[in-house]
Design a protein around this motif. Structure first.
Motif, PDB file in Angstrom:
ATOM      1  N   SER A  38      32.638  63.415  38.994  1.00 28.61           N
ATOM      2  CA  SER A  38      33.702  62.651  38.343  1.00 28.61           C
ATOM      3  C   SER A  38      35.005  63.444  38.244  1.00 28.61           C
ATOM      4  CB  SER A  38      33.246  62.195  36.957  1.00 28.61           C
ATOM      5  OG  SER A  38      32.750  63.295  36.242  1.00 28.61           O
ATOM      6  N   LYS A  39      34.903  64.748  38.490  1.00 32.06           N
ATOM      7  CA  LYS A  39      36.142  65.541  38.435  1.00 32.06           C
ATOM      8  C   LYS A  39      36.864  65.539  39.777  1.00 32.06           C
ATOM      9  CE  LYS A  39      34.817  68.660  34.730  1.00 32.06           C
ATOM     10  NZ  LYS A  39      33.341  68.733  34.774  1.00 32.06           N
ATOM     11  N   HIS A  40      36.206  65.007  40.785  1.00 33.18           N
ATOM     12  CA  HIS A  40      36.808  65.004  42.119  1.00 33.18           C
ATOM     13  C   HIS A  40      38.066  64.154  42.127  1.00 33.18           C
ATOM     14  CE1 HIS A  40      37.103  64.634  46.487  1.00 33.18           C
ATOM     15  NE2 HIS A  40      36.311  65.707  46.548  1.00 33.18           N
ATOM     16  N   GLU A  41      39.097  64.636  42.857  1.00 35.17           N
ATOM     17  CA  GLU A  41      40.380  63.939  42.830  1.00 35.17           C
ATOM     18  C   GLU A  41      40.281  62.526  43.424  1.00 35.17           C
ATOM     19  OE1 GLU A  41      43.191  65.841  45.376  1.00 35.17           O
ATOM     20  OE2 GLU A  41      41.661  66.646  46.697  1.00 35.17           O
ATOM     21  N   LEU A  42      39.373  62.330  44.352  1.00 32.83           N
ATOM     22  CA  LEU A  42      39.271  61.011  44.971  1.00 32.83           C
ATOM     23  C   LEU A  42      38.421  60.040  44.140  1.00 32.83           C
ATOM     24  CD1 LEU A  42      38.782  62.056  48.696  1.00 32.83           C
ATOM     25  CD2 LEU A  42      40.850  61.155  47.609  1.00 32.83           C
ATOM     26  N   TYR A  43      37.704  60.623  43.166  1.00 37.47           N
ATOM     27  CA  TYR A  43      36.831  59.784  42.345  1.00 37.47           C
ATOM     28  C   TYR A  43      37.626  58.754  41.549  1.00 37.47           C
ATOM     29  CZ  TYR A  43      33.531  58.567  38.621  1.00 37.47           C
ATOM     30  OH  TYR A  43      32.735  57.894  37.744  1.00 37.47           O
ATOM     31  N   SER A  44      38.663  59.238  40.840  1.00 32.73           N
ATOM     32  CA  SER A  44      39.434  58.320  39.987  1.00 32.73           C
ATOM     33  C   SER A  44      40.172  57.288  40.840  1.00 32.73           C
ATOM     34  CB  SER A  44      40.424  59.093  39.131  1.00 32.73           C
ATOM     35  OG  SER A  44      41.291  59.824  39.959  1.00 32.73           O
ATOM     36  N   ARG A  45      40.564  57.732  42.020  1.00 33.80           N
ATOM     37  CA  ARG A  45      41.257  56.820  42.941  1.00 33.80           C
ATOM     38  C   ARG A  45      40.361  55.646  43.316  1.00 33.80           C
ATOM     39  NH1 ARG A  45      45.454  58.227  46.961  1.00 33.80           N
ATOM     40  NH2 ARG A  45      45.506  56.487  48.426  1.00 33.80           N
ATOM     41  N   ALA A  46      39.112  55.973  43.630  1.00 32.55           N
ATOM     42  CA  ALA A  46      38.181  54.936  44.055  1.00 32.55           C
ATOM     43  C   ALA A  46      37.767  54.046  42.886  1.00 32.55           C
ATOM     44  CB  ALA A  46      36.946  55.562  44.687  1.00 32.55           C
ATOM     45  N   SER A  47      37.791  54.621  41.673  1.00 30.58           N
ATOM     46  CA  SER A  47      37.302  53.843  40.532  1.00 30.58           C
ATOM     47  C   SER A  47      38.301  52.768  40.092  1.00 30.58           C
ATOM     48  CB  SER A  47      37.003  54.782  39.364  1.00 30.58           C
ATOM     49  OG  SER A  47      38.210  55.349  38.906  1.00 30.58           O
ATOM     50  N   GLN A  48      39.541  52.854  40.607  1.00 34.94           N
ATOM     51  CA  GLN A  48      40.559  51.900  40.148  1.00 34.94           C
ATOM     52  C   GLN A  48      40.367  50.495  40.706  1.00 34.94           C
ATOM     53  OE1 GLN A  48      44.115  53.974  41.228  1.00 34.94           O
ATOM     54  NE2 GLN A  48      43.927  55.379  39.492  1.00 34.94           N
ATOM     55  N   LYS A  49      40.133  50.435  42.023  1.00 35.76           N
ATOM     56  CA  LYS A  49      40.079  49.106  42.646  1.00 35.76           C
ATOM     57  C   LYS A  49      38.836  48.978  43.518  1.00 35.76           C
ATOM     58  CE  LYS A  49      44.236  48.463  44.553  1.00 35.76           C
ATOM     59  NZ  LYS A  49      45.207  47.787  45.418  1.00 35.76           N
ATOM     60  N   PRO A  50      38.284  47.780  43.623  1.00 34.35           N
ATOM     61  CA  PRO A  50      37.105  47.615  44.474  1.00 34.35           C
ATOM     62  C   PRO A  50      37.402  47.800  45.956  1.00 34.35           C
ATOM     63  CG  PRO A  50      37.474  45.682  43.082  1.00 34.35           C
ATOM     64  CD  PRO A  50      38.654  46.553  42.937  1.00 34.35           C
ATOM     65  N   GLN A  51      38.637  47.544  46.347  1.00 33.20           N
ATOM     66  CA  GLN A  51      38.929  47.603  47.776  1.00 33.20           C
ATOM     67  C   GLN A  51      38.912  49.047  48.290  1.00 33.20           C
ATOM     68  OE1 GLN A  51      42.720  46.069  48.944  1.00 33.20           O
ATOM     69  NE2 GLN A  51      42.291  46.359  51.127  1.00 33.20           N
ATOM     70  N   PRO A  52      38.145  49.310  49.352  1.00 29.57           N
ATOM     71  CA  PRO A  52      38.190  50.641  49.963  1.00 29.57           C
ATOM     72  C   PRO A  52      39.500  50.797  50.717  1.00 29.57           C
ATOM     73  CG  PRO A  52      36.683  49.238  51.193  1.00 29.57           C
ATOM     74  CD  PRO A  52      37.205  48.425  50.059  1.00 29.57           C
ATOM     75  N   ASN A  53      40.462  51.418  50.076  1.00 31.35           N
ATOM     76  CA  ASN A  53      41.803  51.508  50.633  1.00 31.35           C
ATOM     77  C   ASN A  53      42.177  52.983  50.743  1.00 31.35           C
ATOM     78  OD1 ASN A  53      44.222  50.741  51.596  1.00 31.35           O
ATOM     79  ND2 ASN A  53      45.042  49.959  49.663  1.00 31.35           N
ATOM     80  N   PHE A  54      42.022  53.512  51.928  1.00 28.36           N
ATOM     81  CA  PHE A  54      42.254  54.947  52.099  1.00 28.36           C
ATOM     82  C   PHE A  54      43.359  55.169  53.106  1.00 28.36           C
ATOM     83  CE2 PHE A  54      37.733  54.077  51.457  1.00 28.36           C
ATOM     84  CZ  PHE A  54      37.554  54.678  50.220  1.00 28.36           C
ATOM     85  N   PRO A  55      44.237  56.140  52.810  1.00 32.23           N
ATOM     86  CA  PRO A  55      45.335  56.400  53.759  1.00 32.23           C
ATOM     87  C   PRO A  55      44.819  56.910  55.101  1.00 32.23           C
ATOM     88  CG  PRO A  55      45.355  57.997  51.938  1.00 32.23           C
ATOM     89  CD  PRO A  55      44.333  56.983  51.605  1.00 32.23           C
ATOM     90  N   SER A  56      43.745  57.694  55.089  1.00 28.71           N
ATOM     91  CA  SER A  56      43.197  58.161  56.368  1.00 28.71           C
ATOM     92  C   SER A  56      41.700  58.424  56.176  1.00 28.71           C
ATOM     93  CB  SER A  56      43.924  59.433  56.808  1.00 28.71           C
ATOM     94  OG  SER A  56      43.555  60.488  55.954  1.00 28.71           O
ATOM     95  N   PRO A  57      40.958  58.557  57.276  1.00 28.12           N
ATOM     96  CA  PRO A  57      39.495  58.666  57.155  1.00 28.12           C
ATOM     97  C   PRO A  57      39.028  59.823  56.280  1.00 28.12           C
ATOM     98  CG  PRO A  57      40.113  58.276  59.431  1.00 28.12           C
ATOM     99  CD  PRO A  57      41.385  58.486  58.674  1.00 28.12           C
ATOM    100  N   GLU A  58      39.802  60.880  56.158  1.00 28.87           N
ATOM    101  CA  GLU A  58      39.337  62.023  55.358  1.00 28.87           C
ATOM    102  C   GLU A  58      39.207  61.670  53.885  1.00 28.87           C
ATOM    103  OE1 GLU A  58      42.819  63.136  57.151  1.00 28.87           O
ATOM    104  OE2 GLU A  58      41.355  62.244  58.539  1.00 28.87           O
TER     105      GLU A  58
END
Lengths: 216, 973
Positions: free
Chosen positions: B596-616
């Motif tokens: 839960s401390k991962h920087e991408l965790y909070s990003r993903a928790s905001q919206k259901p849509q998998p919306n990523f700027p790039s595959p990484e």
């Protein structure tokens, strides 16, 4: 979902008199006992039937607080009907009616139908404004009057429907220009054809009137 | 002046100075000149200078220009110039165009300039109100610059200007009228003005919507040709988005106004492969976004679901699916369409079912889901498209147990298509899961996890899935294969990041095992798994491995928390001991916290849509973040708990269970009592019913009693009357009013019959005498006559006999009559007696009426009595009938008698005829005798006078006969 007419209503009156509760009772048939302050304006809609015609009511429930007064003024012009609400257990809400009415008359179209409503009729023991006073005020200012209870749903339906009936009557008398949407009235999508052929529509209307008088 | 120089760039100081003086002069002229023409010229000159010398004109002229707006309203030309000048001062738009190549520094300064002038202008709120009132002017030269000026004011200092407009009466309504302007330039700039006006101001958005903005904007879009419609459509769509985004009231109004239906034609895109202009793509993109605004997962659930329903009902979803399956659609439109379809079907069963039924127009037709999944696991497809497909698949499975079951079933042995002619969703997912492309691995793992989300049945079903790895080797379960890849992940050469694959698989396993003890048991059954996990967690690896460690800790935690202790070697307690020994509790919890401390965790928790700027960035799934939130705390607790605490907890659980038992017991008791109550209630209701029935019966009976009383009274009165009748006419008394009449009639008939009888008797007597006469007359004639008369006399004798029988009959009839009369008498006496026997206790009855039972008793007695009375009445009427019959019979005998009499009369006439014949014979003989006498006289023989006398007698008889006939006629009448 088709309708013959669409009427726009606004609900006005002091804060806490039960405007939102009236709307909630009318649209959702439930009562929310906790006072949740309306911010600005909220929208609700319901279909009613008058003289066998489907009429869609679009209702804007305004905030009663003084700070929102200027915002709510923007809604008078486009409304065909207004429910002016006071609380029968709080005299000051009754005393403020004059100022509300002034506002309404100043900003609305002259034909707007105003229904005066004394709400919270279920709290008879705490009554502060007599029914007769409401009646007298309504008579004096040419309003329709009713006492309602958003809690028990008493007269709520009637308040909205009677207002619609009055608007409908005014339409039939030709007092409203139904083609000018600024009056808060819109003809339903399927109705356009029939009204463009005026004679047929009038014949049909007169036929309706006859059949109505016949059944009564 | 330094500042000014910066703005003006390369301008030299000299001319600037003179221009400043000119501006000063012009301002003086505007302020002091009394002639309108002068002032107008001055303002026009200022306007022409205002672009170049923005600062000077702004500083020196603004006050004067505002004054012009206030005082010179009658002249639209000067107002127009003034507004244009103000626009030039305040707006940054033109500046940017002109100074495109200028340094960024200067642009920022000019922006400052615009906002500063705006601040000065709106300091006096009346200025904005004045501008609003000027917009009511129809003249193009006033309205257009007015619109532009207000727009730039709003762009500069939106919130403040919005507030001023909001509180000025009818402010917003007036601006709405711009949409109705017949001049397209003003209408289009009006749309831009409203865009700026409605930007992030809910109150204004609502008023604009109230003023029929939806209707008007949709009309404009339709008139302009929907997506073909150029930039005007784009502007309208942006305004619509402003009005609807995050505004629940307006969304509700939009839906209630049936405007969703009007969006459908937007997506009726022709199937032409060419002709996708940039503007069209932009417009369609905005249209799709507008649909998404209405069904966004962040909206209130009720609002979204009602919009979803409306979109299916009006065919909008179907239309979108057509675009989805069409060819030649630009990739970004396709991607956005997939995203839109995703949100239209998300969590809405009807729409999800429809989506499952959509087929691609290929040969043979394939389900859209399969076609989309093929794109998802195809590494050649654009990244955003693959994300969109994943989102679509997630939305399809969201709260869709049916869909989840269908997807999982395509993996189960029983349903796999043996021929392999068509690819199933399950096959594609497995292929993706074990492909060499890490993105496919991740997507397939997440997709499969969504097929298991909150669905215990499918979690168990998926355990049955077996994979054939290579020929000759035994099949491996899917679960096994996943853990195998995890543990041996490094051996396979993959495209993309290795972490992505492992994170994907770990998320799948965590989802699979959570809330499913059977899956946990399966997982632990493989003895390699726990050592692998502990090894991963315990190792001190680099930062990039921290996430994997965290996920391994989560998986191990799930294996403990959802462990049902069915495996001896991996019971809860043993696993905990293992953690303590190998990792350490603190360390374990710290690693768990990495997730839960991962920087991408909070990003993903905001919206259901998998919306990523790039595959990484594709690391976390939204639903998985929810699971982590749910489990992190409980796992931490479970790990920290000592075995004693565990035991305590067990005990607590047991006591809780006991409590539960008690509660359930009481619940049962309550239920029973409820039932009893219900029964009793029913009994009460039935009893009530019965009571009511009885009461009604009582009232009925009371009324009957009253009726009967009335009848008695009536009868009494009648009886009284009848008695009087008896005294006067000795007639029979009857029970009701009809019978006396009948009796009267009968009496009359009897009377008549009597008189008839008398008449007949008198006639008979006459006839008797006649016959007697005839007899005597007949005895005299000759021997010839005598024989004839003898016959006659026989006949007469017969007649006589008949007469006597008639007489006797008459006598018997009269006897019967007397009998009837006596019977009547008896009846009368009986009724009288009966009447006497009927009790009439009115007073007592009023007392009795109180007690129903008493009344009923009495009633029954009365009823009995009435019954008796009725019977008697019946008997009486029967007797009456009998009497009637007798009367009838006597009548008939009378008729017979009459017949016989008629016969007799006929006989009499016959005999008369014979008599006449005889008389004729006698006359002949008389004549003969006379002639003989005459002859005797001639012969001198004396003659006796007797014969002559006889002939005179004869005449007399004739006379009598005539009288007789007359009499007969009379009688017959």
């Amino acid at each position: 979902m088709t309708y013959a007419y669409l009427f726009k209503y606004i609900i006005i009156g002091d804060t806490g008199v039960g405007k939102s509760c009236l709307l909630l009772q009318f649209t959702d048939k439930r009562f929310q006992p906790v006072h949740d302050l309306t911010i600005g304006v909220e929208f609700g809609a319901r279909m009613v039937n008058i003289d066998g015609k489907q009429i869609k009511l679009q209702i804007w429930d305004t905030a009663g607080q003084e700070s929102f007064r200027s915002i709510t003024r923007s809604y008078y012009r486009g409304a065909a009907g207004a429910l002016l609400v006071y609380d029968i257990t709080r005299r000051e809400t009754f005393n403020h009616l004059t100022s509300w009415l002034e506002d309404a008359r100043q900003h609305s179209s002259s034909n707007m139908v105003i229904m005066l409503i004394g709400n919270k009729s279920d709290l008879e023991s705490r009554r502060d404004v007599k029914r007769e006073e409401g009646e007298a005020f309504a008579r004096e200012h040419g309003l329709i009057f009713m006492e309602t209870s958003a809690k028990t749903a008493c007269n709520v339906e009637e308040a909205f429907i009677n207002t619609a009936k009055e608007i409908y009557r005014k339409i039939q008398q030709g007092l409203f220009d139904v083609h000018n949407e600024a009056n808060g009235i819109k003809i339903g999508p399927q109705q356009c054809i029939s009204t463009s052929v005026g004679s047929i529509a009038s014949q049909r209307n007169s036929g309706d009137v006859e059949s109505n008088s016949g059944c009564c | 002046m330094n500042f000014l120089r910066g703005v003006m760039g390369g301008q030299s100081a000299g001319p600037q100075h003179t221009e400043a003086e000119t501006i000063q002069k012009l301002c003086d002229r505007v302020a002091s000149s009394t002639l309108l023409d002068d002032r107008r010229d001055a303002v026009r000159a200022l306007k022409s200078l205002s672009k170049k010398y923005r600062l000077e004109v702004g500083i020196q002229a603004m006050e004067h220009l505002i004054h012009v707006l206030q005082t010179d309203r009658s002249d639209s030309e000067i107002i127009g110039y003034a507004l244009d000048t103000l626009y030039n001062i305040i707006s940054n738009d033109d500046e940017e165009e002109v100074d495109d190549v200028e340094e960024e520094n200067s642009t920022r300064q000019s922006e400052d300039l615009g906002s500063q002038f705006t601040e000065i202008f709106i300091k006096q709120q009346e200025n904005v109100t004045l501008l609003l009132s000027l917009l009511e002017e129809f003249d193009f030269h006033v309205r257009w610059p007015g619109v532009k000026l207000l727009t730039s004011l709003l762009k500069q200092l939106g919130p403040q200007v919005q507030q001023i407009i909001l509180v000025s009466p009818m402010g917003v309504s007036r601006l709405m009228d711009l949409l109705a302007d017949s001049r397209e330039v003003i209408r289009n700039d009006g749309v831009l003005l409203l865009q700026a006006l409605t930007r992030s101001n809910g109150a204004i958005q609502k008023i604009v919507a109230f003023e029929n903005a939806f209707e008007r904007l949709l009309d404009i879009i339709t008139d302009e040709g929907n997506s073909d419609g150029g930039i005007v459509v784009e502007d309208c769509l942006i305004l619509l988005q402003n009005l609807l985004k995050n505004n629940n009231s307006n969304q509700n109004f939009f839906k209630e106004g049936s405007y969703i239906q009007r969006m459908k034609p937007w997506f009726e895109v022709g199937d032409e492969n060419s002709g996708w202009s940039a503007q069209e793509v932009t417009n369609l993109h905005l249209m799709l976004q507008l649909v998404r605004v209405l069904v966004s997962p962040t909206n209130p659930p009720g609002a979204t679901s009602s919009c979803q329903k409306a979109m299916f009902q009006c065919g909008l979803l179907q239309q979108l699916c057509t675009i989805l399956m069409a060819t030649g659609v630009p990739a970004d439109i396709l991607t956005e369409t997939i995203n839109t379809v995703s949100e239209v079907i998300r969590g809405c069963q009807v729409n999800q079912d429809y989506f499952a039924s959509v087929n691609a127009p290929s040969n043979p037709p394939r389900p859209a889901i399969v076609v989309l999944l093929m794109s998802m696991v195809n590494e050649r497809q654009p990244f955003v498209l693959r994300c969109a497909v994943l989102y679509c698949f997630q939305c399809f499975l969201y709260k869709n147990q049916k869909g989840q079951g269908e997807i999982v079933s395509t993996l189960l042995p029983s349903t796999i298509d043996a021929t392999g002619s068509s690819v199933s969703a399950g096959q594609l997912l497995c292929g993706g899961l074990f492909s060499t492309d890490s993105l496919s691995n991740w997507c397939a793992a997440v997709a499969l996890a969504h097929a298991l989300q909150e669905n215990a049945t499918q979690k168990e079903q998926l355990l049955r899935v077996q994979l054939a790895t290579s020929i000759g080797n035994p099949p491996v379960s899917l679960l096994q294969q996943c853990t195998n890849i995890l543990s041996q992940g490094d051996k396979i050469d993959r495209r993309g990041s290795k972490i992505q694959t492992r994170v994907g698989l770990l998320m799948l396993l965590c989802t699979w095992l959570s809330n499913c003890p059977i899956a946990v048991t399966h997982f632990l059954h493989n003895s390699a798994n726990v050592p692998f996990l502990t090894g991963q967690i315990a190792e001190n690896l680099g930062e990039e491995e921290q996430l994997v460690q965290g996920l391994c800790a989560l998986l191990l935690g799930i294996s403990i928390y959802f462990n049902d202790n069915s495996l001896e070697s991996y019971m809860k307690e043993k696993l905990k001991q293992l953690i303590e020994k190998r990792i350490g509790k603190e360390n374990f919890i710290e690693k768990l916290g990495f997730i839960s401390k991962h920087e991408l965790y909070s990003r993903a928790s905001q919206k259901p849509q998998p919306n990523f700027p790039s595959p990484e960035y594709m690391i976390f799934d939204h639903e998985f973040t929810k699971l982590v939130k749910e489990l992190e705390g409980v796992i931490t607790k479970a790990i920290y708990k000592s075995s004693e605490e565990d035991k305590k907890e067990e005990e607590v659980k047991k006591t809780l269970e006991q409590h539960d038992n008690i509660v359930t017991h009481y619940k049962n008791v309550i239920r029973e009592q409820d039932l009893q109550l219900e029964e009793l209630k029913q009994q009460i209701s039935t009893l009530k019913c019965q009571n009511e029935q009885l009461q009604t019966a009582v009232t009925q009976q009371v009324s009957q009693i009253q009726q009967h009383k009335d009848q008695y009274n009536l009868l009494k009165v009648q009886l009284g009357k009848d008695n009087q009748h008896q005294v006067s006419s000795s007639d029979g008394a009857q029970m009701n009013g009809i019978q006396p009449e009948e009796i009267g009639r009968l009496q009359e008939e009897i009377e008549q019959l009597k008189s008839n009888q008398e008449l007949l008797q008198s006639q008979l007597a006459e006839k008797d005498s006649l016959i007697e006469n005839l007899k005597s007359s007949l005895t005299t004639p000759d021997t010839n006559e005598a024989t004839a008369s003898a016959g006659e006399s026989e006949q007469i004798a017969e007649l006589k006999q008949e007469l006597t029988t008639l007489k006797s009959q008459l006598i018997s009839q009269s006897g019967e009559m007397t009998k009837l009369q006596t019977e009547k008498q008896e009846l009368l006496q009986k009724t009288e007696a009966f009447a006497k026997s009927v009790p009439m206790p009115i007073e007592s009855e009023t007392v009795i009426a109180a007690k129903t039972a008493d009344v009923e008793g009495r009633l029954s007695a009365l009823l009995q009595e009435t019954e008796e009375l009725k019977n008697e009445i019946k008997a009486l009427s029967e007797e009456r009938d009998a009497i009637k019959e007798q009367l009838d019979s006597s009548n008939s005998t009378i008729a017979i008698l009459q017949n016989e009499r008629n016969k007799l009369e006929v006989d009499i006439t016959d005999s008369k005829k014979e008599q006449d014949d005889l008389l004729v014979l006698l006359a002949d003989q008389d004549q003969k005798i006379f002639s003989l006498k005459n002859k005797l006289k001639e012969f001198g023989h004396p003659i006796e006078e007797e014969d002559e006398l006889e002939s005179g007698d004869q005449d007399d008889e004739d006379d009598e006969d005539e009288d007789d006939s007359k009499d007969q006629g009379h009688i017959q009448l």
